[in-house]
Design a protein around this motif. Structure first.
Motif, PDB file in Angstrom:
ATOM      1  N   ALA A  19       0.838  -1.206   0.000  1.00  0.00           N
ATOM      2  CA  ALA A  19       0.000   0.000   0.000  1.00  0.00           C
ATOM      3  C   ALA A  19       0.873   1.256   0.000  1.00  0.00           C
ATOM      4  O   ALA A  19       0.571   2.234  -0.696  1.00  0.00           O
ATOM      5  CB  ALA A  19      -0.933  -0.013   1.208  1.00  0.00           C
ATOM      6  N   LEU A  20       1.948   1.245   0.769  1.00  0.00           N
ATOM      7  CA  LEU A  20       2.829   2.424   0.824  1.00  0.00           C
ATOM      8  C   LEU A  20       3.559   2.610  -0.496  1.00  0.00           C
ATOM      9  O   LEU A  20       3.734   3.741  -0.967  1.00  0.00           O
ATOM     10  CB  LEU A  20       3.829   2.288   1.982  1.00  0.00           C
ATOM     11  CG  LEU A  20       3.240   2.536   3.375  1.00  0.00           C
ATOM     12  CD1 LEU A  20       4.258   2.180   4.453  1.00  0.00           C
ATOM     13  CD2 LEU A  20       2.786   3.993   3.547  1.00  0.00           C
ATOM     14  N   GLY A  21       3.983   1.507  -1.114  1.00  0.00           N
ATOM     15  CA  GLY A  21       4.653   1.613  -2.412  1.00  0.00           C
ATOM     16  C   GLY A  21       3.761   2.338  -3.419  1.00  0.00           C
ATOM     17  O   GLY A  21       4.205   3.251  -4.127  1.00  0.00           O
ATOM     18  N   LYS A  22       2.485   1.952  -3.440  1.00  0.00           N
ATOM     19  CA  LYS A  22       1.523   2.606  -4.349  1.00  0.00           C
ATOM     20  C   LYS A  22       1.315   4.063  -3.959  1.00  0.00           C
ATOM     21  O   LYS A  22       1.278   4.955  -4.810  1.00  0.00           O
ATOM     22  CB  LYS A  22       0.167   1.893  -4.280  1.00  0.00           C
ATOM     23  CG  LYS A  22       0.087   0.666  -5.156  1.00  0.00           C
ATOM     24  CD  LYS A  22      -1.364   0.178  -5.210  1.00  0.00           C
ATOM     25  CE  LYS A  22      -1.385  -1.295  -5.618  1.00  0.00           C
ATOM     26  NZ  LYS A  22      -2.553  -2.009  -5.135  1.00  0.00           N
ATOM     27  N   ALA A  23       1.148   4.299  -2.650  1.00  0.00           N
ATOM     28  CA  ALA A  23       0.866   5.661  -2.161  1.00  0.00           C
ATOM     29  C   ALA A  23       2.029   6.597  -2.483  1.00  0.00           C
ATOM     30  O   ALA A  23       1.810   7.740  -2.907  1.00  0.00           O
ATOM     31  CB  ALA A  23       0.599   5.635  -0.660  1.00  0.00           C
ATOM     32  N   PHE A  24       3.255   6.130  -2.297  1.00  0.00           N
ATOM     33  CA  PHE A  24       4.423   6.979  -2.589  1.00  0.00           C
ATOM     34  C   PHE A  24       4.490   7.289  -4.088  1.00  0.00           C
ATOM     35  O   PHE A  24       4.832   8.397  -4.488  1.00  0.00           O
ATOM     36  CB  PHE A  24       5.720   6.300  -2.135  1.00  0.00           C
ATOM     37  CG  PHE A  24       5.836   6.117  -0.639  1.00  0.00           C
ATOM     38  CD1 PHE A  24       5.092   6.885   0.240  1.00  0.00           C
ATOM     39  CD2 PHE A  24       6.712   5.162  -0.112  1.00  0.00           C
ATOM     40  CE1 PHE A  24       5.202   6.713   1.621  1.00  0.00           C
ATOM     41  CE2 PHE A  24       6.829   4.987   1.260  1.00  0.00           C
ATOM     42  CZ  PHE A  24       6.081   5.755   2.131  1.00  0.00           C
ATOM     43  N   GLY A  25       4.161   6.291  -4.896  1.00  0.00           N
ATOM     44  CA  GLY A  25       4.154   6.501  -6.346  1.00  0.00           C
ATOM     45  C   GLY A  25       3.156   7.580  -6.741  1.00  0.00           C
ATOM     46  O   GLY A  25       3.466   8.491  -7.505  1.00  0.00           O
ATOM     47  N   LYS A  26       1.945   7.480  -6.175  1.00  0.00           N
ATOM     48  CA  LYS A  26       0.892   8.453  -6.485  1.00  0.00           C
ATOM     49  C   LYS A  26       1.252   9.842  -5.990  1.00  0.00           C
ATOM     50  O   LYS A  26       1.008  10.839  -6.664  1.00  0.00           O
ATOM     51  CB  LYS A  26      -0.427   8.034  -5.799  1.00  0.00           C
ATOM     52  CG  LYS A  26      -1.327   7.189  -6.668  1.00  0.00           C
ATOM     53  CD  LYS A  26      -2.746   7.159  -6.101  1.00  0.00           C
ATOM     54  CE  LYS A  26      -2.935   5.950  -5.194  1.00  0.00           C
ATOM     55  NZ  LYS A  26      -4.233   5.944  -4.491  1.00  0.00           N
ATOM     56  N   ALA A  27       1.817   9.893  -4.766  1.00  0.00           N
ATOM     57  CA  ALA A  27       2.116  11.192  -4.149  1.00  0.00           C
ATOM     58  C   ALA A  27       3.357  11.833  -4.757  1.00  0.00           C
ATOM     59  O   ALA A  27       3.606  13.022  -4.559  1.00  0.00           O
ATOM     60  CB  ALA A  27       2.296  11.020  -2.636  1.00  0.00           C
ATOM     61  N   GLY A  28       4.157  11.033  -5.452  1.00  0.00           N
ATOM     62  CA  GLY A  28       5.398  11.571  -6.000  1.00  0.00           C
ATOM     63  C   GLY A  28       6.416  11.896  -4.929  1.00  0.00           C
ATOM     64  O   GLY A  28       7.302  12.722  -5.122  1.00  0.00           O
ATOM     65  N   ARG A  29       6.269  11.276  -3.762  1.00  0.00           N
ATOM     66  CA  ARG A  29       7.289  11.425  -2.712  1.00  0.00           C
ATOM     67  C   ARG A  29       7.401  10.107  -1.963  1.00  0.00           C
ATOM     68  O   ARG A  29       6.404   9.438  -1.703  1.00  0.00           O
ATOM     69  CB  ARG A  29       6.968  12.596  -1.769  1.00  0.00           C
ATOM     70  CG  ARG A  29       5.759  12.414  -0.884  1.00  0.00           C
ATOM     71  CD  ARG A  29       5.333  13.727  -0.214  1.00  0.00           C
ATOM     72  NE  ARG A  29       6.310  14.273   0.711  1.00  0.00           N
ATOM     73  CZ  ARG A  29       6.150  14.281   2.041  1.00  0.00           C
ATOM     74  NH1 ARG A  29       5.096  13.767   2.614  1.00  0.00           N
ATOM     75  NH2 ARG A  29       7.070  14.828   2.815  1.00  0.00           N
ATOM     76  N   SER A  30       8.625   9.737  -1.653  1.00  0.00           N
ATOM     77  CA  SER A  30       8.864   8.470  -0.962  1.00  0.00           C
ATOM     78  C   SER A  30       9.416   8.764   0.427  1.00  0.00           C
ATOM     79  O   SER A  30      10.470   9.374   0.565  1.00  0.00           O
ATOM     80  CB  SER A  30       9.869   7.648  -1.767  1.00  0.00           C
ATOM     81  OG  SER A  30      10.228   6.498  -1.048  1.00  0.00           O
TER      82      SER A  30
END
Ligand SMILES: *Cc1c(COP(=O)(O)O)cnc(C)c1O
Length: 224
Positions: free
Chosen positions: A114-125
């Motif tokens: 879920a975090l991998g997807k969220a970081f991708g969408k947010a453009g920040r890791s």
């Protein structure tokens, strides 16, 4: 140390003094230790005095509570760094990715995905810690010691940057052996950061290598 208004202006300075002493005993540079001021269940009025004293790193354990409190404080005090230290539900990953700067409580494969997807969408890791159930307690969050390697591989695969390990040792026993074990596990995994130590035991944690200590009551007084 309370002044006439009942405010605890000395607590932050006292904590830094204790961190300095503990670091000196271990031959460490106190600058390697980040004090995360745990502001869960505190009102903005309680948090502002610490911000006024220059504290910028804060920890919250709930996404909802942080979302209600911090946008306004962040706007008023530039440079705030917000750490999520409590359990995170996968369906709040997007919100966490937008609001926080670090996550200390990554502990399972579904959350890593879920975090991998969220970081991708947010453009920040966000830099993250893998939380380890160091005392192997049934009721505690954190992954099993035996699962660390597989979860670190999954994190790499899903684009989640794990910078270290985090733990909450069992209550009512000496925490030092657990801190030492977490350090050993991090070394074996090639991780340099250790989130361990709270109000009652942060000096021991600093002696044993903590890079992030999470302190609430020693700064703000008891939570009621
Ligand atoms: C509340 C909390 C802390 C701070 O605890 P204190 O005893 O108030 O210093 C640290 N880490 C986590 C994960 C917490 O939930």
């Amino acid at each position: 140390m309370e002044n006439a208004n009942g405010e605890n202006h000395g607590a932050l300075g006292d904590a830094h003094t204790h961190i300095g002493k503990a670091a000196a005993i271990a031959g460490r540079d106190p600058g390697e230790v980040t004090l995360v001021a745990v502001s869960k269940m505190r009102d903005p009025a309680d948090i502002k005095p610490l911000l006024e004293q220059g504290q910028r790193v804060f920890g919250e354990n709930r996404v909802q509570e942080a979302a209600a409190k911090w946008p306004e404080l962040k706007a008023a005090y530039p440079g705030v760094e917000l750490h999520l230290i409590g359990q995170l539900q996968s369906n709040k990953a997007d919100e966490a990715a937008a609001l926080f700067d670090y996550i200390h409580s990554v502990d399972r494969l579904s959350l890593i995905k879920a975090l991998g997807k969220a970081f991708g969408k947010a453009g920040r890791s966000l830099p993250c810690f893998l939380q380890v159930n160091i005392g192997e307690e049934d009721q505690k969050g954190g992954c099993a010691i035996d699962d660390i390697t597989a979860l670190l591989e999954a994190a790499t695969q899903h684009g989640v940057n794990i910078i270290g390990l985090m733990c909450l040792p069992p209550a009512d026993v000496q925490p030092a052996p657990y801190f030492a074990l977490l350090r050993e596990l991090a070394q074996r995994a090639g991780l340099s950061q250790l989130s361990m130590g709270m109000s009652a035991d942060y000096q021991s944690a600093v002696q044993l290598g903590a890079t992030h200590i999470r302190i609430g009551t020693a700064l703000f007084g008891p939570r009621d």
